[in-house]
Design a protein around this motif. Structure first.
Motif, PDB file in Angstrom:
ATOM      1  N   SER B  12       0.808  -1.231   0.000  1.00  0.00           N
ATOM      2  CA  SER B  12       0.000   0.000   0.000  1.00  0.00           C
ATOM      3  C   SER B  12       0.833   1.269   0.000  1.00  0.00           C
ATOM      4  O   SER B  12       0.520   2.222  -0.710  1.00  0.00           O
ATOM      5  CB  SER B  12      -0.899   0.025   1.228  1.00  0.00           C
ATOM      6  N   SER B  13       1.908   1.282   0.791  1.00  0.00           N
ATOM      7  CA  SER B  13       2.728   2.496   0.850  1.00  0.00           C
ATOM      8  C   SER B  13       3.415   2.726  -0.489  1.00  0.00           C
ATOM      9  O   SER B  13       3.437   3.840  -1.004  1.00  0.00           O
ATOM     10  CB  SER B  13       3.780   2.382   1.946  1.00  0.00           C
ATOM     11  N   LEU B  16       1.223   4.113  -3.236  1.00  0.00           N
ATOM     12  CA  LEU B  16       0.998   5.554  -3.193  1.00  0.00           C
ATOM     13  C   LEU B  16       2.195   6.322  -3.740  1.00  0.00           C
ATOM     14  O   LEU B  16       2.098   7.492  -4.055  1.00  0.00           O
ATOM     15  CB  LEU B  16       0.707   6.018  -1.767  1.00  0.00           C
ATOM     16  N   ARG B  17       3.335   5.659  -3.823  1.00  0.00           N
ATOM     17  CA  ARG B  17       4.506   6.293  -4.423  1.00  0.00           C
ATOM     18  C   ARG B  17       4.540   6.037  -5.929  1.00  0.00           C
ATOM     19  O   ARG B  17       5.474   6.432  -6.606  1.00  0.00           O
ATOM     20  CB  ARG B  17       5.784   5.751  -3.794  1.00  0.00           C
ATOM     21  N   ASP B  52      12.082   7.424  -0.298  1.00  0.00           N
ATOM     22  CA  ASP B  52      10.979   8.267  -0.779  1.00  0.00           C
ATOM     23  C   ASP B  52      10.345   7.686  -2.026  1.00  0.00           C
ATOM     24  O   ASP B  52       9.161   7.840  -2.282  1.00  0.00           O
ATOM     25  CB  ASP B  52      11.492   9.678  -1.095  1.00  0.00           C
ATOM     26  N   THR B 197       0.819   1.928  13.495  1.00  0.00           N
ATOM     27  CA  THR B 197       1.021   0.502  13.231  1.00  0.00           C
ATOM     28  C   THR B 197       0.516   0.147  11.845  1.00  0.00           C
ATOM     29  O   THR B 197      -0.623   0.484  11.508  1.00  0.00           O
ATOM     30  CB  THR B 197       0.238  -0.344  14.259  1.00  0.00           C
ATOM     31  N   PHE B 198       1.346  -0.511  11.046  1.00  0.00           N
ATOM     32  CA  PHE B 198       0.842  -1.032   9.768  1.00  0.00           C
ATOM     33  C   PHE B 198       1.516  -2.339   9.411  1.00  0.00           C
ATOM     34  O   PHE B 198       1.559  -2.740   8.263  1.00  0.00           O
ATOM     35  CB  PHE B 198       0.977   0.003   8.643  1.00  0.00           C
ATOM     36  N   ARG B 201      -0.987  -4.959   8.076  1.00  0.00           N
ATOM     37  CA  ARG B 201      -1.351  -4.645   6.701  1.00  0.00           C
ATOM     38  C   ARG B 201      -0.320  -5.216   5.741  1.00  0.00           C
ATOM     39  O   ARG B 201      -0.650  -5.890   4.771  1.00  0.00           O
ATOM     40  CB  ARG B 201      -1.404  -3.124   6.547  1.00  0.00           C
ATOM     41  N   ARG B 232      -9.764  -4.614   8.911  1.00  0.00           N
ATOM     42  CA  ARG B 232     -10.205  -3.224   8.858  1.00  0.00           C
ATOM     43  C   ARG B 232     -10.783  -2.897   7.491  1.00  0.00           C
ATOM     44  O   ARG B 232     -10.187  -3.242   6.468  1.00  0.00           O
ATOM     45  CB  ARG B 232      -8.982  -2.349   9.087  1.00  0.00           C
ATOM     46  N   GLY B 233     -11.926  -2.211   7.480  1.00  0.00           N
ATOM     47  CA  GLY B 233     -12.624  -1.922   6.231  1.00  0.00           C
ATOM     48  C   GLY B 233     -11.818  -1.127   5.218  1.00  0.00           C
ATOM     49  O   GLY B 233     -12.035  -1.225   4.016  1.00  0.00           O
ATOM     50  N   GLU B 234     -10.856  -0.323   5.705  1.00  0.00           N
ATOM     51  CA  GLU B 234     -10.094   0.531   4.781  1.00  0.00           C
ATOM     52  C   GLU B 234      -8.889  -0.198   4.177  1.00  0.00           C
ATOM     53  O   GLU B 234      -8.224   0.352   3.320  1.00  0.00           O
ATOM     54  CB  GLU B 234      -9.562   1.776   5.508  1.00  0.00           C
ATOM     55  N   TYR B 235      -8.593  -1.414   4.648  1.00  0.00           N
ATOM     56  CA  TYR B 235      -7.399  -2.119   4.177  1.00  0.00           C
ATOM     57  C   TYR B 235      -7.698  -2.876   2.877  1.00  0.00           C
ATOM     58  O   TYR B 235      -7.688  -4.103   2.844  1.00  0.00           O
ATOM     59  CB  TYR B 235      -6.913  -3.088   5.258  1.00  0.00           C
ATOM     60  N   TYR B 236      -7.938  -2.114   1.806  1.00  0.00           N
ATOM     61  CA  TYR B 236      -8.385  -2.742   0.557  1.00  0.00           C
ATOM     62  C   TYR B 236      -7.393  -3.782   0.037  1.00  0.00           C
ATOM     63  O   TYR B 236      -7.777  -4.853  -0.411  1.00  0.00           O
ATOM     64  CB  TYR B 236      -8.628  -1.676  -0.514  1.00  0.00           C
ATOM     65  N   ARG B 358      11.177   5.494   7.094  1.00  0.00           N
ATOM     66  CA  ARG B 358       9.879   5.174   7.660  1.00  0.00           C
ATOM     67  C   ARG B 358       9.414   3.843   7.085  1.00  0.00           C
ATOM     68  O   ARG B 358       9.321   3.696   5.874  1.00  0.00           O
ATOM     69  CB  ARG B 358       8.863   6.261   7.318  1.00  0.00           C
ATOM     70  N   GLY B 359       9.159   2.877   7.936  1.00  0.00           N
ATOM     71  CA  GLY B 359       8.713   1.586   7.433  1.00  0.00           C
ATOM     72  C   GLY B 359       8.837   0.495   8.459  1.00  0.00           C
ATOM     73  O   GLY B 359       8.900   0.766   9.655  1.00  0.00           O
TER      74      GLY B 359
END
Lengths: 166, 543
Positions: B12-13, B16-17, B52, B197-198, B201, B232-236, B358-359
């Motif tokens: 997911s992260s 987005l990149r 990044d 926390t991810f 995910r 979680r509902g947002e974790y598509y 970050r990760g």
């Protein structure tokens, strides 16, 4: 007010969920509400909730309780685009504060308010689990990360342009 | 066989990149250079290296690149894939990558158990999981081990819950196994909501089958025949990958009736959350699966005795489950050898806030806060100093930089740093403790379910006091009031939310008392904007 035609649609949705054999009992109500919310674009009208209660043979209060407990549901008419801004610390300390201020200024609304043109509703959300690319916002089902004030305004303007073009 | 493999992380992260877009363009470029017979481009989970841009890996060369735009992609194809020349300006420090990706014997190097397959396999293909010993633990267990032996093995390993509370997993399973009932359940808590926390995910996105296999092992060990994964509902991305994995497992006979031709049958379904932090509390989660609002239940009875639909139920976190197949395959002793005495194994930490990398990082239990921030996290960006650190999530402890050598495990909360869900949040010198405390408490006030008074009113009161302090309208006495509030909430709240919300409040006030007092004295802090209190309207005098 919800028209008769819309109420008929609600009935169809509920029947569809009830007759879906893959769903278990505990899953029926929440599934109905999700589908109805999708149909009305971002909210569940009270009349529709009452209809669900009647069809599932549940007290209206139980349906309303579920509907107002979970933040994904709304009984208020929201904008076509619901903007959810992550307000948790990992986003907050990496520029989330500025994103929030920029959005409030650009849209001229506060939390849980909808813009005059009915396009955007601004909401606060807890962590979305994308802290690796913070600050993060969510617009309907799309995520946007590594945001800056400029990027956020660009995203808003892009949606505005698409909407005025269509 | 194709000679070169390019792995693109599309978690997911990374998505987005622009990962999916770059992957598509990579395919096009490979085609344009007529390399399709030589090069295979695959999607995978998080590669465990964070920049990044999007990180891609090229095998067998073991070279890692950071890609930020289309030109970068083209350069890699034209130079590296076509001519075999390394593109130096896109290269990620090779030494660092090797240390991180390849587990070594040395302590303090990243050691991968939970993330053993993440960034290595294509999560959409069950065959790739199987090729890495996937479902072998289940096959062995069903054919060679008695349920009791599995529980013994898990108990011996010292595995404890990775969701935050740290309850011994083997004991939980034993309670459920001993509870007599014809119907029992296994529930996977994937309602990850602790801010920062991810890990769950990325585990579900990168290695969904490990969770499924572990849930079946739990089912066999405890006598349960039905499982639920509450996501979680947002974790598509997680939802998609888990659903696909379940479908494939059914198709191969690894789920459903008579798994591996034995008497063991197990069904698994996915349930989605609808946005409520409190549903991460196990009894609230159970209520939610039953279709009700997710309010916590009174304990005891605990779920192993009376859980979902009042039947005995095992509830474990995603990360906890992901350890289980490894333990069965490699043995409890090998697991116990990693980590500290009270806390066996590894922990997946999420490094967030003002930190360079970050990760996720998976390291042995007992790694120090200092190493997590500076060794794995790369330090604070912009040459700034760290000022405020929170470990364990928003419900975890705040600390200043005096105590960075504390080693994190289940006991380290006594030393001022809780393990919690494994968050390391760094706030640099520009941050303000009062502002952070306010943001943290606003979160709890929003997420408090309202069932009990101490939590509902306590979180709200804390926000009001902190808001006043941040506007320069607070009084010195109110700082002690915050501490008193924390005590009352901790002792009288109904569930874990209200009992743990005071932890960040108390620790931040104690660690940064001077700054709280400076706010009460209206000394500028650089973040908070002081305002004059709004004048109350004068009441009209009665005639």
């Amino acid at each position: 007010m919800v028209s008769d035609k819309e109420m008929q649609k609600v009935e169809e949705i509920v029947n569809g969920v009830v007759n879906d054999d893959s769903l278990e009992e505990g899953d029926v109500l929440i599934n109905c509400l999700h589908k109805i919310q999708d149909h009305f674009i971002n909210f569940v009208p009270v009349e529709a909730a009452e209809k669900v209660a009647g069809m599932l043979d549940m007290p209206e209060s139980s349906v309303y309780e579920v509907l107002t407990f979970y933040t994904m549901f709304s009984v208020e008419n929201r904008g076509k685009y619901v903007i959810r801004v992550c307000n948790s610390l990992p986003c907050h300390v990496t520029g989330g504060r500025d994103i929030l201020a920029a959005l409030k200024k650009e849209l001229k609304v506060d939390f849980n308010q909808t813009t005059e043109d009915g396009l955007f509703t601004l909401e606060k959300t807890g962590c979305l689990g994308l802290c690796g690319v913070s600050p993060v916002i969510m617009i309907n089902e799309e995520f946007y990360g590594n945001l800056t004030e400029e990027k956020v305004i660009d995203i808003i303007n892009k949606i505005r342009n698409e909407e005025s073009g269509s | 066989m194709k000679t070169q493999t390019v792995l693109v992380s599309v978690d997911s992260s990374s998505a987005l990149r622009g990962a999916k877009y770059f992957k598509k363009y990579l395919d096009e470029c490979v085609d344009n250079f007529s390399l399709t017979d030589m090069v295979e481009v695959l999607e995978t989970g998080s590669l465990g290296v964070y920049r990044d841009g999007v990180v891609i890996a090229i095998y067998p060369d073991e070279v890692f690149y950071e890609v930020k735009d289309k030109d970068d992609v083209e350069k890699i194809v034209a130079e590296h894939l076509l001519k075999g020349r390394i593109v130096k300006d896109l290269l990620i420090d090779e030494k660092l990558v090797k240390e991180k990706i390849h587990p070594s014997e040395k302590v303090n190097k990243e050691q991968r158990i939970v993330l053993r397959n993440t960034g290595v396999i294509d999560p959409h293909l069950i065959e790739e999981y199987i090729a890495r010993d996937g479902y072998m633990a289940l096959a062995r267990a069903l054919k060679e081990m008695k349920p009791k032996e599995i529980i013994e093995e898990i108990k011996k390993s010292g595995l404890r819950g990775r969701g935050g509370a740290g309850f011994p997993t083997g004991m939980k399973w034993e309670f459920t196994a001993k509870a007599e009932n014809s119907q029992k359940y296994v529930v996977c808590n994937a309602d990850e909501g602790e801010p920062g926390t991810f890990k769950d995910r990325l585990i579900m996105e990168g290695d969904p089958h490990s969770v499924i296999e572990a849930m079946e092992l739990a089912g066999y060990a405890t006598g349960a025949s039905k499982g639920y994964i509450y996501i979680r509902g947002e974790y598509y991305g997680s939802i998609e990958n888990i659903r696909k994995a379940i479908e494939d497992a059914y198709e191969m006979g690894l789920l459903g009736q008579n798994v591996f031709g034995t008497d063991f049958s197990f069904d698994l379904s996915v349930r989605l959350g609808a946005g409520a932090y409190i549903c991460g509390e196990e009894t609230a989660l159970i209520e939610s699966i039953e279709g009700k609002p997710g309010r916590p239940r009174l304990k005891p009875p605990y779920p192993p005795v009376e859980g979902l639909y009042a039947k005995p139920t095992v509830v474990n976190n995603v990360e906890t489950f992901a350890n289980v197949p490894w333990i069965i395959n490699n043995g409890a002793d090998k697991f116990k050898a990693i980590g500290t005495e009270s806390s066996a194994g590894t922990k997946v930490f999420t490094l967030v806030g003002n930190i360079i990398n970050r990760g996720l990082v998976e390291v042995p239990m007992g790694t120090t806060v200092h190493d997590l921030i500076y060794k794995y996290g790369g330090g604070v960006p912009g040459g700034k100093a760290a000022k405020l650190i929170q470990t364990g999530g928003t419900a975890g402890t705040f600390m200043n930089t005096d105590n960075l050598e504390v080693a994190l495990d289940y006991d380290s909360a006594q030393n001022g740093a809780s393990l919690g869900s494994g968050v390391i949040l760094v706030v640099d010198e520009d941050g303000c403790p009062v502002d952070c405390a306010k943001t943290a408490m606003e979160f709890f006030a929003h997420e408090s379910c309202g069932k009990c008074t101490p939590c509902r009113e306590g979180t709200g009161t804390a926000v009001r006091i902190l808001d006043k302090l941040s506007k320069g309208q607070g009084k010195p006495g109110e700082i002690d009031q915050l501490l008193m509030l924390a005590d009352v909430m901790e002792q009288t709240s109904f569930c874990g939310l209200g009992q743990s919300a005071p932890i960040p409040l108390r620790t931040i006030v104690n660690s940064f008392r001077e700054e709280f007092e400076a706010h009460a004295a209206k000394k500028p802090c650089g973040v908070c904007v002081y305002e004059e209190p709004k004048k109350k309207k004068k009441k009209k005098a009665r005639v």
